[in-house]
Structure formats: structure tokens, C-alpha cells
Design a protein around this motif. Structure first.
Motif, short mmCIF file in Angstrom:
data_model
loop_
_atom_site.label_atom_id
_atom_site.label_comp_id
_atom_site.label_asym_id
_atom_site.label_seq_id
_atom_site.Cartn_x
_atom_site.Cartn_y
_atom_site.Cartn_z
N LEU A 1 -15.33 -9.03 2.60
CA LEU A 1 -14.17 -8.28 3.07
C LEU A 1 -13.13 -8.13 1.97
CD1 LEU A 1 -13.70 -9.68 6.69
CD2 LEU A 1 -14.73 -7.52 6.00
N LEU A 2 -12.94 -9.20 1.20
CA LEU A 2 -11.98 -9.12 0.10
C LEU A 2 -12.44 -8.12 -0.95
CD1 LEU A 2 -9.41 -10.16 -1.26
CD2 LEU A 2 -10.78 -12.00 -2.27
N MET A 3 -13.72 -8.14 -1.29
CA MET A 3 -14.25 -7.19 -2.26
C MET A 3 -14.15 -5.77 -1.74
SD MET A 3 -15.10 -8.70 -5.01
CE MET A 3 -15.99 -7.34 -5.73
N ALA A 4 -14.45 -5.57 -0.46
CA ALA A 4 -14.33 -4.22 0.12
C ALA A 4 -12.89 -3.74 0.10
CB ALA A 4 -14.87 -4.23 1.55
N GLY A 5 -11.94 -4.63 0.40
CA GLY A 5 -10.53 -4.24 0.36
C GLY A 5 -10.08 -3.83 -1.03
N ILE A 6 -10.48 -4.60 -2.03
CA ILE A 6 -10.11 -4.24 -3.41
C ILE A 6 -10.72 -2.91 -3.82
CG2 ILE A 6 -10.30 -4.96 -5.81
CD1 ILE A 6 -10.18 -7.85 -4.86
N MET A 7 -11.98 -2.70 -3.45
CA MET A 7 -12.65 -1.45 -3.82
C MET A 7 -12.05 -0.26 -3.09
SD MET A 7 -16.60 -2.81 -4.00
CE MET A 7 -17.25 -1.21 -4.48
N PHE A 8 -11.64 -0.43 -1.85
CA PHE A 8 -10.99 0.66 -1.13
C PHE A 8 -9.65 1.02 -1.78
CE2 PHE A 8 -13.55 -0.05 2.88
CZ PHE A 8 -14.08 1.23 2.89
N ILE A 9 -8.90 0.03 -2.19
CA ILE A 9 -7.62 0.30 -2.85
C ILE A 9 -7.85 1.02 -4.18
CG2 ILE A 9 -5.61 -0.78 -3.92
CD1 ILE A 9 -5.76 -2.96 -1.80
N LEU A 10 -8.84 0.57 -4.94
CA LEU A 10 -9.16 1.24 -6.21
C LEU A 10 -9.61 2.68 -5.96
CD1 LEU A 10 -11.04 -1.57 -8.18
CD2 LEU A 10 -8.70 -0.75 -8.52
#
Length: 223
Positions: free
Chosen positions: A117-126
Motif C-alpha cells: 500500500l505504501l509503494m502504491a501510494g508513492i507511485m500514485f503520487i509520482l
């Protein structure tokens, strides 16, 4: 329960952002013809996108043509092609990773899910930032050329629908990323039940009576 609802909300926003990113990439309405003057009768409208330009006639018939040369495009459209393709791939990967981190998926542990979930959140922001850069760049160049007196009136363009959808998509992707980053730190406290394995104990034979004592069933429950 609250974390699961936030996960669904973030996944929904991420899916909308992913579809919006792909739609903005292929839409030809990045720049549209600017009609200046009150006595101009509009019979056709020119649309310019990242991959093609289209001519929309008064009878709502539209003809599109792919650009003959990529190097002949302006620098802002050339860079926007690569950035929007990268944003599409990044949003798709973020969406798939977010699915693996959902609470309803049981193939991974809780710690791994929080990491996903943390990785998905960072990738969505990027992905949202990557979408915002080309959209704002093209809008800046279009507005600058529109108010430039040197540019011919027939060559002036206005902001197309794809730019407005792009700004909305960037905001949705960033919102989805923030939700997943917050959910990754969320821990739900619930009731955990543990049951011990039932045990059957048999006392040894009595030397006096010669008979076995009855079996004793014991079961312990921990709350």
C-alpha cells in the motif's frame, strides 16, 4: 473497518486516475483553434493532440491524421508524449500493487500488505506529478503564444478539453496516493481468538481396582 473503506476509496480513485491518464494521452483535444473576432463564422475546428491532429467540421464530422514526423513537433508536445506514456505505465503498476495490498487479498501477510500500500501510494503520487508536468507545460506555451502579438492570428490556439481532464486526473492520482500512504500506517484492533487443541488424558491403571478412570476432556479458550 475504517481502513478497509479507505482502501476501497483509494483504489477507486486510483482506477479513475489510471483511466483518465490513458484517456488524456490519446485525446486529440490538447490544443484547439482560437477564433478571435465577432464576425467570424466557424465552419471547422482544428484539434491538436500528442499523436494526431483532427479537423472537426460543422456537420460534426471529424477527420484525423497522425503526425508525419515526430521531430517536426514542438518541444512541449515531444516531451509530453514520453511523460504521459510514463505516467500511464506508472499508474497501472500502482493500481496492480494496490490490489495486492488490499485487506480482502489473503495471499500475503499484513506487513507485506502495508508495504504494498505504501509503494502504491508513492507511485500514485509520482504518476500525478508526471501528469501535471506536461499538461501545465502545454497550457503555459499555448497561453503565451495566444497573447504573443508576433504569432499570426490563424496560428493562435486555445486550451483544449484534454488539459482540464489532465489537471483533474493529476489531482485524483495524488489524492489516491495520499490515501494509500495513510492506510499503510493504519492498524485495526480487533478481537483475536485462539483455541488450543483438545487434549484427552487417561489416568494410568489402578493397581487396586484394575479399571481405567474415565477420560477427561479439556479445552481452553483464550480471548
Amino acid at each position: 473497518m475504517a481502513c478497509y473503506i479507505l482502501q476501497l476509496a483509494g483504489l477507486s480513485l486510483g482506477g479513475i486516475g489510471m483511466v483518465g491518464t490513458v484517456a488524456v494521452t490519446i485525446m486529440p483535444q490538447w490544443r484547439v483553434s482560437a477564433f478571435i473576432g465577432s464576425n467570424i463564422v466557424v465552419f471547422e475546428n482544428l484539434l491538436e493532440g500528442l499523436w494526431m491532429n483532427c479537423m472537426r467540421h460543422a456537420n460534426f464530422r471529424m477527420q484525423c491524421k497522425i503526425y508525419d514526423s515526430q521531430l517536426a513537433l514542438p518541444p512541449d508536445l515531444q516531451a509530453s508524449r514520453g511523460l504521459m506514456c510514463a505516467a500511464s505505465v506508472l499508474s497501472f503498476l500502482a493500481f496492480m500493487i494496490a490490489i495486492l495490498g488490499m485487506k480482502c487479498v489473503i495471499c500475503t501477510g499484513n506487513n507485506v500488505k502495508r508495504f504494498f500500500l505504501l509503494m502504491a501510494g508513492i507511485m500514485f503520487i509520482l504518476a500525478g506529478i508526471v501528469v501535471l508536468i506536461p499538461v501545465s507545460w502545454v497550457a503555459h506555451v499555448t497561453i503565451k503564444d495566444f497573447y504573443n502579438p508576433i504569432v499570426n492570428t490563424a496560428q493562435k490556439r486555445e486550451l483544449g478539453e484534454a488539459l482540464y481532464i489532465g489537471w483533474t486526473t493529476a489531482a485524483v492520482l495524488v489524492a489516491a496516493g495520499l490515501i494509500f500512504c495513510c492506510v499503510s500506517c493504519c492498524k485495526e484492533k480487533g478481537n483475536h481468538y485462539r483455541y488450543s487443541i483438545p487434549s484427552y488424558h487417561t489416568t494410568p491403571k489402578s493397581h487396586h481396582s484394575g479399571r481405567k478412570s474415565p477420560s477427561v476432556y479439556s479445552k481452553s479458550q483464550y480471548v
